[in-house]
Design a protein around this motif. Sequence first.
Motif, PDB file in Angstrom:
ATOM      1  N   GLU A  19      33.675 -18.205  35.282  1.00 50.80           N
ATOM      2  CA  GLU A  19      33.849 -17.278  34.166  1.00 50.80           C
ATOM      3  C   GLU A  19      32.508 -16.992  33.492  1.00 50.80           C
ATOM      4  O   GLU A  19      32.191 -15.841  33.151  1.00 50.80           O
ATOM      5  N   LYS A  20      31.707 -18.030  33.268  1.00 47.59           N
ATOM      6  CA  LYS A  20      30.399 -17.852  32.653  1.00 47.59           C
ATOM      7  C   LYS A  20      29.496 -17.000  33.543  1.00 47.59           C
ATOM      8  O   LYS A  20      28.809 -16.082  33.062  1.00 47.59           O
ATOM      9  N   ASN A  21      29.500 -17.304  34.855  1.00 47.06           N
ATOM     10  CA  ASN A  21      28.670 -16.532  35.772  1.00 47.06           C
ATOM     11  C   ASN A  21      29.132 -15.073  35.848  1.00 47.06           C
ATOM     12  O   ASN A  21      28.318 -14.153  35.948  1.00 47.06           O
ATOM     13  N   HIS A  22      30.460 -14.888  35.780  1.00 47.28           N
ATOM     14  CA  HIS A  22      30.991 -13.528  35.822  1.00 47.28           C
ATOM     15  C   HIS A  22      30.559 -12.739  34.588  1.00 47.28           C
ATOM     16  O   HIS A  22      30.209 -11.551  34.684  1.00 47.28           O
ATOM     17  N   GLN A  23      30.568 -13.380  33.423  1.00 48.80           N
ATOM     18  CA  GLN A  23      30.141 -12.714  32.200  1.00 48.80           C
ATOM     19  C   GLN A  23      28.660 -12.351  32.273  1.00 48.80           C
ATOM     20  O   GLN A  23      28.250 -11.253  31.881  1.00 48.80           O
ATOM     21  N   GLN A  24      27.862 -13.278  32.802  1.00 51.26           N
ATOM     22  CA  GLN A  24      26.437 -12.994  32.962  1.00 51.26           C
ATOM     23  C   GLN A  24      26.209 -11.846  33.950  1.00 51.26           C
ATOM     24  O   GLN A  24      25.335 -10.997  33.740  1.00 51.26           O
ATOM     25  N   MET A  25      27.018 -11.848  35.013  1.00 54.51           N
ATOM     26  CA  MET A  25      26.890 -10.781  35.992  1.00 54.51           C
ATOM     27  C   MET A  25      27.240  -9.438  35.380  1.00 54.51           C
ATOM     28  O   MET A  25      26.575  -8.427  35.639  1.00 54.51           O
ATOM     29  N   GLN A  26      28.283  -9.385  34.550  1.00 56.86           N
ATOM     30  CA  GLN A  26      28.654  -8.144  33.882  1.00 56.86           C
ATOM     31  C   GLN A  26      27.549  -7.665  32.943  1.00 56.86           C
ATOM     32  O   GLN A  26      27.237  -6.467  32.886  1.00 56.86           O
ATOM     33  N   ASP A  27      26.957  -8.601  32.210  1.00 57.24           N
ATOM     34  CA  ASP A  27      25.854  -8.235  31.313  1.00 57.24           C
ATOM     35  C   ASP A  27      24.658  -7.700  32.105  1.00 57.24           C
ATOM     36  O   ASP A  27      24.023  -6.712  31.710  1.00 57.24           O
ATOM     37  N   THR A  28      24.379  -8.349  33.242  1.00 61.21           N
ATOM     38  CA  THR A  28      23.258  -7.894  34.078  1.00 61.21           C
ATOM     39  C   THR A  28      23.531  -6.510  34.648  1.00 61.21           C
ATOM     40  O   THR A  28      22.647  -5.643  34.666  1.00 61.21           O
ATOM     41  N   HIS A  29      24.761  -6.304  35.119  1.00 57.87           N
ATOM     42  CA  HIS A  29      25.112  -4.995  35.680  1.00 57.87           C
ATOM     43  C   HIS A  29      25.082  -3.909  34.603  1.00 57.87           C
ATOM     44  O   HIS A  29      24.625  -2.780  34.870  1.00 57.87           O
ATOM     45  N   ARG A  30      25.524  -4.240  33.399  1.00 58.13           N
ATOM     46  CA  ARG A  30      25.480  -3.277  32.302  1.00 58.13           C
ATOM     47  C   ARG A  30      24.035  -2.914  31.961  1.00 58.13           C
ATOM     48  O   ARG A  30      23.712  -1.742  31.720  1.00 58.13           O
ATOM     49  N   SER A  31      23.174  -3.920  31.949  1.00 60.30           N
ATOM     50  CA  SER A  31      21.755  -3.652  31.700  1.00 60.30           C
ATOM     51  C   SER A  31      21.137  -2.827  32.819  1.00 60.30           C
ATOM     52  O   SER A  31      20.319  -1.928  32.582  1.00 60.30           O
ATOM     53  N   TYR A  32      21.566  -3.113  34.060  1.00 66.73           N
ATOM     54  CA  TYR A  32      21.056  -2.347  35.210  1.00 66.73           C
ATOM     55  C   TYR A  32      21.444  -0.876  35.103  1.00 66.73           C
ATOM     56  O   TYR A  32      20.631   0.019  35.323  1.00 66.73           O
ATOM     57  N   LYS A  33      22.709  -0.599  34.745  1.00 69.97           N
ATOM     58  CA  LYS A  33      23.155   0.782  34.612  1.00 69.97           C
ATOM     59  C   LYS A  33      22.396   1.497  33.505  1.00 69.97           C
ATOM     60  O   LYS A  33      22.021   2.669  33.637  1.00 69.97           O
ATOM     61  N   GLN A  34      22.144   0.768  32.408  1.00 71.66           N
ATOM     62  CA  GLN A  34      21.411   1.372  31.301  1.00 71.66           C
ATOM     63  C   GLN A  34      19.985   1.721  31.720  1.00 71.66           C
ATOM     64  O   GLN A  34      19.487   2.818  31.431  1.00 71.66           O
ATOM     65  N   LYS A  35      19.335   0.785  32.417  1.00 70.35           N
ATOM     66  CA  LYS A  35      17.965   1.039  32.877  1.00 70.35           C
ATOM     67  C   LYS A  35      17.942   2.174  33.901  1.00 70.35           C
ATOM     68  O   LYS A  35      17.017   2.998  33.913  1.00 70.35           O
ATOM     69  N   LEU A  36      18.974   2.219  34.751  1.00 71.39           N
ATOM     70  CA  LEU A  36      19.043   3.269  35.763  1.00 71.39           C
ATOM     71  C   LEU A  36      19.183   4.643  35.110  1.00 71.39           C
ATOM     72  O   LEU A  36      18.551   5.623  35.549  1.00 71.39           O
ATOM     73  N   GLU A  37      19.988   4.717  34.052  1.00 73.12           N
ATOM     74  CA  GLU A  37      20.122   5.979  33.338  1.00 73.12           C
ATOM     75  C   GLU A  37      18.804   6.366  32.672  1.00 73.12           C
ATOM     76  O   GLU A  37      18.433   7.547  32.642  1.00 73.12           O
ATOM     77  N   GLU A  38      18.102   5.374  32.126  1.00 73.05           N
ATOM     78  CA  GLU A  38      16.808   5.661  31.510  1.00 73.05           C
ATOM     79  C   GLU A  38      15.804   6.159  32.540  1.00 73.05           C
ATOM     80  O   GLU A  38      15.041   7.096  32.277  1.00 73.05           O
TER      81      GLU A  38
END
Length: 295
Positions: A19-38
């Motif tokens: 669960e902890k790793n999944h939450q971290q993965m979601q945060d990383t993916h969200r940051s990746y999408k944000q950077k990709l949009e930028e």
Amino acid sequence: MLFNPTGFTECLREWEDLEKNHQQMQDTHRSYKQKLEEVAKLQDSCSGAIARQRKKLKELTASLEECKENHPTPKLNPEDVDAIAEIEDSIKERTDAFSEMEAFLPKKNGALDALFNFLLVWYYCTLTIRESILISNGSRIKGWWVFHHYVSTFQSGVMLTWPEGALYQMFRNQFLTNCLYQSFVQFLQYYYQSGCLYRLRALGEKHNMDVTVEGFQSWMWRGLTFLLPFLFFGHFWQLYNSITLFRMFQLPECKEWQVAMCCCSYVVLFMGNFFTTLGVVYQKYMNNQEKSKIL
């Protein structure tokens, strides 16, 4: 070695870790999408700025030319002439800088071009395999046409590796138009070849398994004389492509090795296609003359 929980407590602990790793993965993916949009916004902004700069520089160059030609005084001051020359040199340097910038920016048609060149590599590879099978079964295909498809496979592979940039865009439309014309000529060749085979089979001179025309009949001249202008035009188009690439290779901003390789490939294709076609036509003409004398 993977952890293999056996008890319920261990399974629960493993689930909490997941669960902890999944939450971290979601945060990383969200940051990746944000950077990709930028990054996408920055790419669009940079591309638009380059396009606007190019347009303004083009207008400025035209205005400077008008100033030199239509100045009200008989002659510009030496200071003005030096200033105009300095601006023109700076415009050339800035244009080269734009080309370097665009090499790192994505092109809208880049993926489609790569797919098209990959399909060309696949197409010519399948042709070489098919011809090898036909030759093994006794078909008398001229050696140049087999070598032609090897050269075409090599050239398509080089085009596949040619990176996006100003030079590629300079040659892109000419290359795609030439490919479309080659497809049209290949359709004409297929129509002529299939028509000849159909008539020969109807006359009982060919087997149903034959896929090429061996020998020549006088009635084939009508279709061949219609086909030859299209063939020779395509051959000289290959020569034109090689000349265009040779001129591009002489440009100071040319750094891609693909330009020279494609230039050499087109020279080889032109010479082989042109002289082989001439030889085939001359041979068929002489054979037809001999048959006419016998009859």
